[in-house]
Motif scaffolding. Sequence first.
Motif, mmCIF file in Angstrom:
data_model
loop_
_atom_site.group_PDB
_atom_site.id
_atom_site.type_symbol
_atom_site.label_atom_id
_atom_site.label_comp_id
_atom_site.label_asym_id
_atom_site.label_seq_id
_atom_site.Cartn_x
_atom_site.Cartn_y
_atom_site.Cartn_z
ATOM 1 N N LYS A 152 51.179 30.155 42.601
ATOM 2 C CA LYS A 152 51.402 29.635 41.245
ATOM 3 C C LYS A 152 52.863 29.249 41.043
ATOM 4 C CE LYS A 152 47.737 31.869 38.587
ATOM 5 N NZ LYS A 152 47.454 32.836 37.522
ATOM 6 N N GLY A 153 53.756 29.982 41.682
ATOM 7 C CA GLY A 153 55.178 29.685 41.575
ATOM 8 C C GLY A 153 55.569 28.386 42.255
ATOM 9 N N HIS A 154 54.715 27.892 43.147
ATOM 10 C CA HIS A 154 55.014 26.665 43.888
ATOM 11 C C HIS A 154 54.213 25.460 43.387
ATOM 12 C CE1 HIS A 154 57.582 28.570 46.853
ATOM 13 N NE2 HIS A 154 56.694 29.550 46.955
ATOM 14 N N LYS A 187 47.769 29.164 53.099
ATOM 15 C CA LYS A 187 47.879 30.614 52.950
ATOM 16 C C LYS A 187 46.769 31.161 52.058
ATOM 17 C CE LYS A 187 51.219 34.178 51.705
ATOM 18 N NZ LYS A 187 52.580 34.454 51.233
ATOM 19 N N VAL A 188 46.549 30.516 50.915
ATOM 20 C CA VAL A 188 45.510 30.970 49.988
ATOM 21 C C VAL A 188 44.129 30.818 50.626
ATOM 22 C CG1 VAL A 188 44.414 30.523 47.757
ATOM 23 C CG2 VAL A 188 46.896 30.562 47.925
ATOM 24 N N ASN A 189 43.905 29.730 51.352
ATOM 25 C CA ASN A 189 42.620 29.535 52.024
ATOM 26 C C ASN A 189 42.370 30.610 53.078
ATOM 27 O OD1 ASN A 189 41.446 27.373 50.684
ATOM 28 N ND2 ASN A 189 42.521 25.860 51.920
ATOM 29 N N GLN A 190 43.405 30.984 53.827
ATOM 30 C CA GLN A 190 43.243 32.036 54.840
ATOM 31 C C GLN A 190 42.847 33.361 54.198
ATOM 32 O OE1 GLN A 190 46.932 32.133 56.988
ATOM 33 N NE2 GLN A 190 46.440 30.339 58.230
ATOM 34 N N ILE A 191 43.482 33.680 53.093
ATOM 35 C CA ILE A 191 43.146 34.930 52.398
ATOM 36 C C ILE A 191 41.733 34.856 51.825
ATOM 37 C CG2 ILE A 191 43.744 36.369 50.402
ATOM 38 C CD1 ILE A 191 46.686 35.744 51.073
ATOM 39 N N ALA A 192 41.379 33.705 51.284
ATOM 40 C CA ALA A 192 40.022 33.532 50.751
ATOM 41 C C ALA A 192 38.984 33.689 51.859
ATOM 42 C CB ALA A 192 39.894 32.173 50.079
ATOM 43 N N ALA A 213 45.736 39.423 48.067
ATOM 44 C CA ALA A 213 45.241 38.202 47.440
ATOM 45 C C ALA A 213 45.966 37.926 46.126
ATOM 46 C CB ALA A 213 43.741 38.303 47.206
ATOM 47 N N GLU A 214 46.162 38.964 45.325
ATOM 48 C CA GLU A 214 46.859 38.774 44.047
ATOM 49 C C GLU A 214 48.304 38.335 44.265
ATOM 50 O OE1 GLU A 214 46.226 42.564 42.181
ATOM 51 O OE2 GLU A 214 44.336 41.906 41.249
ATOM 52 N N THR A 215 48.962 38.882 45.278
ATOM 53 C CA THR A 215 50.329 38.488 45.603
ATOM 54 C C THR A 215 50.371 37.023 46.038
ATOM 55 O OG1 THR A 215 50.834 40.741 46.308
ATOM 56 C CG2 THR A 215 52.316 39.010 47.067
ATOM 57 N N ALA A 216 49.411 36.624 46.869
ATOM 58 C CA ALA A 216 49.361 35.235 47.330
ATOM 59 C C ALA A 216 49.115 34.279 46.171
ATOM 60 C CB ALA A 216 48.274 35.075 48.381
#
Length: 132
Positions: A59-61, A75-80, A51-54
Amino acid sequence: MVKDAEANADADKERREKIDVKNQLDSVIYNLEKTLKDNKDKFKEDEVKEAETAVEEAKGHLEGEVDVMKEQIEKVNQIAHKLAEAMYAQTKDEAGGDSGDAGDTGEPGAENEQAKAEDDVVDAEFEDIGKK
């Protein structure tokens, strides 16, 4: 002035979409960070690292292209969702264990009786005699 507005309508629409997608990405990043901060101890170490990597990648994008930001949102939603499932499973397991213990006491309504005793609610009926 109207001609300028009409000429730039497409550019304005694209800019608006980019801003909306950026705000949405920023929002999902914030929500995932908050979830991690508040419940870090409830997750496995590899889930937290993923999660932290995602989050860092997303943030970079934030200033990137719309399509890339949309991919990051997914991607972030899937991890959440994975983290939410883990929290739900843990909560369900804890609740399942507690309900089994309550059934073993032989007093299924003990908690309800105690809650009723603590309430200062008075059940009463009244009649408005002023309108008769």
